[in-house]
Motif scaffolding. Structure first.
Motif, short mmCIF file in Angstrom:
data_model
loop_
_atom_site.label_atom_id
_atom_site.label_comp_id
_atom_site.label_asym_id
_atom_site.label_seq_id
_atom_site.Cartn_x
_atom_site.Cartn_y
_atom_site.Cartn_z
N VAL A 124 0.81 -1.22 0.00
CA VAL A 124 0.00 0.00 0.00
C VAL A 124 0.84 1.26 0.00
N ALA A 125 1.95 1.23 0.71
CA ALA A 125 2.77 2.44 0.82
C ALA A 125 4.20 2.02 1.13
N GLY A 126 5.12 2.95 1.02
CA GLY A 126 6.52 2.63 1.29
C GLY A 126 7.07 1.74 0.19
N GLU A 127 8.28 1.21 0.41
CA GLU A 127 8.83 0.33 -0.62
C GLU A 127 9.43 -0.93 -0.02
N THR A 128 9.63 -1.94 -0.88
CA THR A 128 10.14 -3.21 -0.40
C THR A 128 11.57 -3.05 0.13
N LYS A 129 11.90 -3.84 1.15
CA LYS A 129 13.23 -3.75 1.75
C LYS A 129 14.16 -4.79 1.15
N TRP A 130 13.67 -5.54 0.19
CA TRP A 130 14.48 -6.61 -0.35
C TRP A 130 15.04 -6.22 -1.70
N SER A 131 16.35 -6.03 -1.77
CA SER A 131 16.98 -5.81 -3.06
C SER A 131 17.23 -7.19 -3.64
N PHE A 132 17.57 -7.22 -4.93
CA PHE A 132 17.83 -8.49 -5.58
C PHE A 132 18.98 -9.22 -4.86
N TRP A 133 20.00 -8.47 -4.50
CA TRP A 133 21.18 -9.03 -3.86
C TRP A 133 20.84 -9.63 -2.50
N LYS A 134 19.98 -8.92 -1.72
CA LYS A 134 19.55 -9.42 -0.41
C LYS A 134 18.79 -10.73 -0.55
N LEU A 135 17.91 -10.78 -1.59
CA LEU A 135 17.13 -12.00 -1.83
C LEU A 135 18.05 -13.14 -2.23
N PHE A 136 19.08 -12.81 -3.04
CA PHE A 136 20.01 -13.84 -3.48
C PHE A 136 20.73 -14.45 -2.27
N LYS A 137 21.18 -13.58 -1.36
CA LYS A 137 21.87 -14.08 -0.17
C LYS A 137 20.93 -14.90 0.71
N TYR A 138 19.67 -14.47 0.77
CA TYR A 138 18.66 -15.17 1.56
C TYR A 138 18.43 -16.58 0.99
N SER A 139 18.44 -16.67 -0.36
CA SER A 139 18.21 -17.98 -0.97
C SER A 139 19.41 -18.90 -0.70
N ILE A 140 20.62 -18.35 -0.71
CA ILE A 140 21.79 -19.18 -0.37
C ILE A 140 21.65 -19.67 1.08
N ASP A 141 21.20 -18.78 1.97
CA ASP A 141 20.95 -19.16 3.37
C ASP A 141 20.00 -20.35 3.42
N GLY A 142 18.92 -20.24 2.64
CA GLY A 142 17.91 -21.30 2.62
C GLY A 142 18.53 -22.63 2.22
N ILE A 143 19.35 -22.60 1.18
CA ILE A 143 19.95 -23.84 0.68
C ILE A 143 20.93 -24.40 1.71
N VAL A 144 21.82 -23.56 2.21
CA VAL A 144 22.84 -24.03 3.15
C VAL A 144 22.18 -24.53 4.45
N ASN A 145 21.09 -23.89 4.87
CA ASN A 145 20.45 -24.28 6.12
C ASN A 145 19.68 -25.59 6.03
N PHE A 146 19.16 -25.89 4.85
CA PHE A 146 18.27 -27.04 4.76
C PHE A 146 18.74 -28.14 3.82
N SER A 147 19.99 -28.04 3.37
CA SER A 147 20.45 -29.10 2.49
C SER A 147 21.96 -29.26 2.60
N GLN A 148 22.41 -30.53 2.49
CA GLN A 148 23.85 -30.76 2.46
C GLN A 148 24.29 -31.16 1.06
N ALA A 149 23.35 -31.00 0.10
CA ALA A 149 23.66 -31.41 -1.27
C ALA A 149 24.89 -30.71 -1.84
N PRO A 150 25.09 -29.39 -1.63
CA PRO A 150 26.29 -28.76 -2.20
C PRO A 150 27.58 -29.42 -1.70
#
Ligand code: UDP
Ligand code: MG
Length: 316
Positions: A202-228
């Protein structure tokens, strides 16, 4: 009378807060059989968010707030909310109206049937989002579902209503590197998915830049998978095997044809290639090591500088 706590993480939301508050008050009228509390978590906002929260808490006793000493991120804000929410039912909701409060009565009705422990929402459209971001988001969900055992639904929001048992399970997961979508999936419980169309802020702007989201997704993978890590060890084994046969080949060639000095270019290519793979694997191990380092330090997830309730756990 059953109690419902809404956890609302806020970071620089001065523009959306009054709209959000009015919307929730409207919804509260539709569900008079529940005692509703709004637990706002001010995540180190630099605008007037905190003073608005003080004002709201002053005039409406259903409004409670916690205020962090600095910006700790949405994950920490949600965790602080879970640790301090006292309701029989707890719901996480963004302050920007992207999680429509109007869905709350329907979610409560579903929980009351007793068939589910939580009602979660997922966006079925990504209108208003840059296409490149949607593309990477989809890739991420495909990848993480293939390599981890936490079931993470594409388009899932953090907007979710859950029973006390589930909240206690979330609070017990006290890892430092938090990825809530994975945590919700990992703890299990019976979840009903409620699809809805994406709503723009409704107002203001998103706090997630592309780079922040990218780092968050790496967090997700490292936290929940040992596949790498497995990929790193498998590529190590593969290259050792290849190297073994190469050595055999070179020895046999030397015995049969002598040893003309040739193949400089190919040697350099091979060295560079293997060097690259080695650095990549070390990088993967480094990611896990960095996470482990943060975990063992056992720093608090958040520090509360001010709160509307005297019995708040200030540091956790
Ligand atoms: N938020 C927060 N801390 C942060 C970033 C965001 O508490 O560091 C809150 C924000 O105020 C909002 C919610 O998290 O209520 C979702 O943020 P946003 O709308 O920016 O994310 P998006 O909806 O674009 O994914
Ligand atoms: Mg938003």
């Amino acid at each position: 009378m059953k109690t419902v706590t809404l956890i609302v993480p806020c970071y620089n939301e001065e523009a959306s807060l009054p709209i959000f508050y009015d919307a929730v008050c409207e919804v509260a009228k539709e569900i008079p059989q529940y005692a509703l509390t709004m637990l706002f978590v001010n995540d180190g906002s630099k605008d007037r968010t905190l003073s608005i929260l003080r004002e709201l808490a002053g005039k409406d006793e259903r409004v409670r707030y916690l205020s962090f000493s600095r910006n700790f991120g949405k994950e920490a804000a949600m965790y602080a909310g879970f640790c301090n929410a006292k309701g029989d039912y707890v719901c996480v909701m963004d302050a920007d109206m992207q999680d429509p409060p109007a869905l709350l009565p329907q979610m409560l009705t579903i929980l009351e049937t007793g068939e589910y422990d939580s009602v979660a929402t997922r966006r079925v459209s990504r209108d208003g989002e840059p296409p490149i971001r949607s593309f990477f988001a989809r890739m991420f969900y495909k990848l993480i579902n293939r390599i981890s055992d936490a079931d993470i639904v594409d388009g899932a929001r953090d907007f979710r209503l859950m029973k006390r048992e589930m909240v206690d399970a979330i609070v017990s997961m006290c890892e430092y590197n938090r990825f809530s979508k994975g945590i919700f999936g990992w703890i299990g419980f019976r979840t009903k998915w409620l699809p809805y169309k994406n709503v723009e802020r409704v107002a203001g702007e998103t706090k997630w830049s592309f780079w922040k989201l990218f780092k968050y997704s790496i967090d997700g993978i490292v936290n929940f998978s040992q596949a790498p890590l497995s990929i790193a060890s498998f590529s190590g084994m593969l290259f050792t095997l290849i190297a073994f046969f190469m050595v055999l080949f070179v020895i046999v060639r030397k015995l049969i044809f002598g040893d003309p000095v040739a193949g400089w270019a190919s040697t350099v290519c091979i060295i560079l290639f293997i060097g690259g793979i080695q650095l990549l694997c070390m990088g993967i191990i480094g990611q896990y090591l960095a996470k482990t380092y943060m975990e063992v330090k056992k720093r608090p997830h958040y520090i509360i500088a001010e709160s509307s309730d005297p019995d708040t756990t200030l540091v956790r």
